[in-house]
Design a protein around this motif. Structure first.
Motif, short mmCIF file in Angstrom:
data_model
loop_
_atom_site.label_atom_id
_atom_site.label_comp_id
_atom_site.label_asym_id
_atom_site.label_seq_id
_atom_site.Cartn_x
_atom_site.Cartn_y
_atom_site.Cartn_z
N LYS A 219 10.41 81.53 -31.17
CA LYS A 219 11.27 80.33 -31.26
C LYS A 219 10.82 79.25 -30.59
CE LYS A 219 13.77 81.26 -26.97
NZ LYS A 219 15.15 81.73 -26.37
N ILE A 220 11.36 78.05 -31.15
CA ILE A 220 11.42 76.83 -30.60
C ILE A 220 12.54 76.28 -30.32
CG2 ILE A 220 10.29 74.32 -31.27
CD1 ILE A 220 8.23 76.54 -31.14
N THR A 221 12.65 75.76 -29.08
CA THR A 221 13.96 75.05 -28.71
C THR A 221 13.84 73.67 -28.80
OG1 THR A 221 14.50 77.09 -27.47
CG2 THR A 221 15.81 75.13 -27.00
N MET A 222 14.81 72.90 -29.20
CA MET A 222 14.86 71.76 -29.51
C MET A 222 16.25 71.01 -29.26
SD MET A 222 12.84 71.44 -33.19
CE MET A 222 13.74 73.17 -33.52
N ASN B 102 -3.94 63.32 -30.21
CA ASN B 102 -2.98 63.71 -28.99
C ASN B 102 -1.58 63.92 -29.04
OD1 ASN B 102 -5.44 63.29 -27.34
ND2 ASN B 102 -5.36 61.16 -27.25
N GLU B 103 -1.14 64.32 -30.38
CA GLU B 103 0.18 64.67 -30.48
C GLU B 103 0.35 66.41 -30.88
OE1 GLU B 103 2.33 60.45 -31.44
OE2 GLU B 103 1.51 61.75 -33.28
N TRP B 104 1.23 67.02 -30.32
CA TRP B 104 1.30 68.27 -30.83
C TRP B 104 2.31 68.50 -31.67
CZ3 TRP B 104 -1.14 72.16 -28.95
CH2 TRP B 104 -2.17 72.08 -27.78
N TYR B 105 1.79 69.24 -32.90
CA TYR B 105 2.85 69.62 -34.06
C TYR B 105 3.10 71.27 -33.88
CZ TYR B 105 1.13 65.32 -36.35
OH TYR B 105 0.80 64.10 -36.71
N MET C 138 10.98 67.42 -38.44
CA MET C 138 11.76 66.94 -37.35
C MET C 138 10.85 66.11 -36.46
SD MET C 138 14.06 70.06 -36.79
CE MET C 138 15.06 69.19 -35.61
N GLU C 139 11.20 64.77 -36.17
CA GLU C 139 10.28 64.08 -35.04
C GLU C 139 11.02 64.00 -33.85
OE1 GLU C 139 8.71 59.51 -34.07
OE2 GLU C 139 10.01 59.93 -36.02
N LEU C 140 10.42 64.53 -32.72
CA LEU C 140 11.09 64.71 -31.26
C LEU C 140 10.41 63.59 -30.38
CD1 LEU C 140 10.60 68.64 -31.04
CD2 LEU C 140 12.43 67.35 -31.97
N ASP C 141 11.26 63.42 -29.42
CA ASP C 141 11.01 62.44 -28.39
C ASP C 141 11.37 63.06 -26.97
OD1 ASP C 141 10.00 60.27 -27.33
OD2 ASP C 141 12.00 59.18 -27.33
N GLY C 142 10.26 63.13 -26.39
CA GLY C 142 10.65 63.75 -24.91
C GLY C 142 10.24 65.23 -24.76
N HIS C 143 10.21 66.07 -25.86
CA HIS C 143 10.02 67.45 -25.97
C HIS C 143 9.00 67.83 -24.97
CE1 HIS C 143 9.35 71.77 -27.31
NE2 HIS C 143 10.63 71.60 -27.68
N GLU C 144 9.00 68.90 -24.24
CA GLU C 144 8.06 69.75 -23.47
C GLU C 144 6.77 69.76 -24.14
OE1 GLU C 144 8.69 73.54 -22.15
OE2 GLU C 144 9.93 73.69 -23.62
#
Length: 121
Positions: A28-31, A72-75, A88-94
């Protein structure tokens, strides 16, 4: 298909099942809703130099499952084939900047996610 969305009180959870979870090496991925910046439906082609860390990729068949790093970005990618995907673009995800996945009725699911986000504001 081995993916479903769960709407929690404070977060959206992408749940992976069966072989999809095995290939992605993740269940799972929690966002958190507060970190979701954008939700869209579009085609996505993984860049050739994207590093798999860990996960499964079979580029000729356009199969990507798991964590990937590019510039340098995780997908987090979870799809098979060329078709419209939820992006989905996230900001501040772990960990992840983008979560891109295949699901039935992606336009309807994206609209439902947007409605849910709007109801929280």
């Amino acid at each position: 298909m081995g993916r479903e969305i769960h709407f929690g009180e404070e977060e959206l959870i992408l749940i992976l099942k069966g072989l999809t979870a095995c290939f992605a090496l993740k269940r799972k991925i929690t966002m958190p809703y507060s970190m979701i910046r954008n939700v869209s439906v579009d085609y996505f082609q993984a860049p050739q130099w994207m590093l798999r860390m860990p996960g499964t990729s079979i580029s000729p068949l356009n199969i990507y499952e798991g964590s990937f790093k590019y510039t340098n970005e995780w997908y987090f990618l979870s799809y098979e084939g060329i078709q419209p995907l939820i992006i989905m673009e996230l900001d501040g995800h772990e960990k992840y900047k983008y979560v891109i996945f295949q699901i039935d009725n992606p336009t309807d699911i994206a609209a439902k996610i947007r409605r849910h986000l709007n109801s929280l504001n």
